[in-house]
Design a protein around this motif. Structure first.
Motif, mmCIF file in Angstrom:
data_model
loop_
_atom_site.group_PDB
_atom_site.id
_atom_site.type_symbol
_atom_site.label_atom_id
_atom_site.label_comp_id
_atom_site.label_asym_id
_atom_site.label_seq_id
_atom_site.Cartn_x
_atom_site.Cartn_y
_atom_site.Cartn_z
ATOM 1 N N GLY A 120 7.962 -2.931 -6.034
ATOM 2 C CA GLY A 120 8.356 -1.538 -6.208
ATOM 3 C C GLY A 120 9.025 -1.204 -7.520
ATOM 4 O O GLY A 120 9.306 -0.051 -7.802
ATOM 5 N N TYR A 149 0.834 -1.204 0.000
ATOM 6 C CA TYR A 149 0.000 0.000 0.000
ATOM 7 C C TYR A 149 0.872 1.259 0.000
ATOM 8 O O TYR A 149 0.646 2.184 -0.784
ATOM 9 C CB TYR A 149 -0.944 0.021 1.210
ATOM 10 C CG TYR A 149 -1.623 1.355 1.366
ATOM 11 C CD1 TYR A 149 -2.673 1.711 0.530
ATOM 12 C CD2 TYR A 149 -1.181 2.282 2.304
ATOM 13 C CE1 TYR A 149 -3.276 2.956 0.634
ATOM 14 C CE2 TYR A 149 -1.777 3.521 2.414
ATOM 15 C CZ TYR A 149 -2.820 3.856 1.579
ATOM 16 O OH TYR A 149 -3.406 5.092 1.666
ATOM 17 N N GLU A 150 1.856 1.277 0.869
ATOM 18 C CA GLU A 150 2.687 2.482 0.962
ATOM 19 C C GLU A 150 3.507 2.708 -0.307
ATOM 20 O O GLU A 150 3.720 3.848 -0.712
ATOM 21 C CB GLU A 150 3.596 2.408 2.189
ATOM 22 C CG GLU A 150 2.818 2.582 3.483
ATOM 23 C CD GLU A 150 3.696 2.957 4.636
ATOM 24 O OE1 GLU A 150 4.059 4.151 4.737
ATOM 25 O OE2 GLU A 150 4.029 2.056 5.427
ATOM 26 N N ILE A 151 3.947 1.637 -0.943
ATOM 27 C CA ILE A 151 4.729 1.781 -2.177
ATOM 28 C C ILE A 151 3.834 2.172 -3.355
ATOM 29 O O ILE A 151 4.130 3.114 -4.085
ATOM 30 C CB ILE A 151 5.491 0.476 -2.495
ATOM 31 C CG1 ILE A 151 6.616 0.258 -1.476
ATOM 32 C CG2 ILE A 151 6.058 0.507 -3.916
ATOM 33 C CD1 ILE A 151 7.252 -1.122 -1.535
ATOM 34 N N LEU A 152 2.726 1.449 -3.529
ATOM 35 C CA LEU A 152 1.914 1.615 -4.735
ATOM 36 C C LEU A 152 0.894 2.742 -4.662
ATOM 37 O O LEU A 152 0.620 3.388 -5.668
ATOM 38 C CB LEU A 152 1.185 0.303 -5.046
ATOM 39 C CG LEU A 152 2.074 -0.889 -5.376
ATOM 40 C CD1 LEU A 152 1.241 -2.156 -5.450
ATOM 41 C CD2 LEU A 152 2.835 -0.647 -6.669
ATOM 42 N N VAL A 153 0.316 2.953 -3.505
ATOM 43 C CA VAL A 153 -0.775 3.928 -3.395
ATOM 44 C C VAL A 153 -0.305 5.218 -2.721
ATOM 45 O O VAL A 153 -0.502 6.307 -3.254
ATOM 46 C CB VAL A 153 -1.986 3.327 -2.646
ATOM 47 C CG1 VAL A 153 -3.118 4.334 -2.547
ATOM 48 C CG2 VAL A 153 -2.462 2.049 -3.335
ATOM 49 N N LYS A 204 2.679 6.107 -2.303
ATOM 50 C CA LYS A 204 3.874 6.578 -3.018
ATOM 51 C C LYS A 204 4.991 7.026 -2.069
ATOM 52 O O LYS A 204 5.717 7.973 -2.333
ATOM 53 C CB LYS A 204 3.535 7.719 -3.984
ATOM 54 C CG LYS A 204 2.446 7.400 -4.984
ATOM 55 C CD LYS A 204 2.893 6.372 -5.977
ATOM 56 C CE LYS A 204 1.831 6.205 -7.060
ATOM 57 N NZ LYS A 204 1.980 5.008 -7.823
ATOM 58 N N THR A 205 5.117 6.313 -0.960
ATOM 59 C CA THR A 205 6.202 6.573 -0.019
ATOM 60 C C THR A 205 7.482 5.979 -0.598
ATOM 61 O O THR A 205 7.438 4.989 -1.325
ATOM 62 C CB THR A 205 5.883 5.934 1.347
ATOM 63 O OG1 THR A 205 4.585 6.370 1.759
ATOM 64 C CG2 THR A 205 6.894 6.332 2.407
ATOM 65 N N ASP A 206 8.606 6.575 -0.277
ATOM 66 C CA ASP A 206 9.890 6.118 -0.800
ATOM 67 C C ASP A 206 10.055 4.612 -0.589
ATOM 68 O O ASP A 206 9.955 4.115 0.531
ATOM 69 C CB ASP A 206 11.022 6.881 -0.110
ATOM 70 C CG ASP A 206 12.376 6.500 -0.658
ATOM 71 O OD1 ASP A 206 13.002 5.589 -0.079
ATOM 72 O OD2 ASP A 206 12.794 7.101 -1.666
ATOM 73 N N ARG A 207 10.307 3.915 -1.674
ATOM 74 C CA ARG A 207 10.379 2.451 -1.676
ATOM 75 C C ARG A 207 11.422 1.917 -0.706
ATOM 76 O O ARG A 207 11.176 0.965 0.032
ATOM 77 C CB ARG A 207 10.662 1.979 -3.103
ATOM 78 C CG ARG A 207 10.502 0.517 -3.325
ATOM 79 C CD ARG A 207 10.537 0.203 -4.812
ATOM 80 N NE ARG A 207 11.844 0.363 -5.394
ATOM 81 C CZ ARG A 207 12.757 -0.600 -5.433
ATOM 82 N NH1 ARG A 207 12.490 -1.771 -4.947
ATOM 83 N NH2 ARG A 207 13.929 -0.382 -5.966
#
Length: 130
Positions: free
Chosen positions: A129, A89-93, A95-98
């Protein structure tokens, strides 16, 4: 004041409970977060992560499953699924630093899952990611 890592740890717990069939866990999330001393901005951050993950669950699960090699999605432990779902969720939606998210997920796995989980979670989230 709680850290983002502590907030993510609490969210993994909420996602775990949700996956066990407690779909009403959101009603108790404020109490659970308060018990973990997660307040103010970190509580809002936790709610955003939990709500966003649940709202995108079908897409996240499909994305995770797509990047599994030699694994059956249903065989993954519930804690590992919670960590993967949150990380995806954080990576794809969100958009938090991978790199930050993969590191956080690995740290969560080290403290919450079995000894082989950090490497597994690192590999799956790294593939997601890209």
């Amino acid at each position: 004041m709680a850290t983002r890592h502590q907030a993510r740890t609490a969210v993994v717990g909420l996602l775990y409970a949700y996956d066990l069939g407690n779909e009403n866990i959101a009603k108790f999330s404020d109490e659970i977060l308060e018990e973990d001393k997660i307040r103010n901005k970190q509580r809002d951050f936790s709610h955003d992560l939990f709500d966003g993950t649940i709202e995108n669950l079908e897409m996240l699960d499909a994305e995770i499953e797509k990047h599994l090699t030699d694994w059956d999605y249903d065989a993954i432990g519930r804690v590992e699924k919670a960590i993967l779902r949150l990380g995806a969720y954080e990576i794809l939606v969100a958009k938090t630093d991978r790199a930050i998210i993969i590191n956080e997920a690995v740290e969560l796995a080290k403290s919450l899952a079995d000894e082989k989980s950090p490497q597994f979670i690192n590999g799956v989230l790294d593939a997601i990611g890209k």
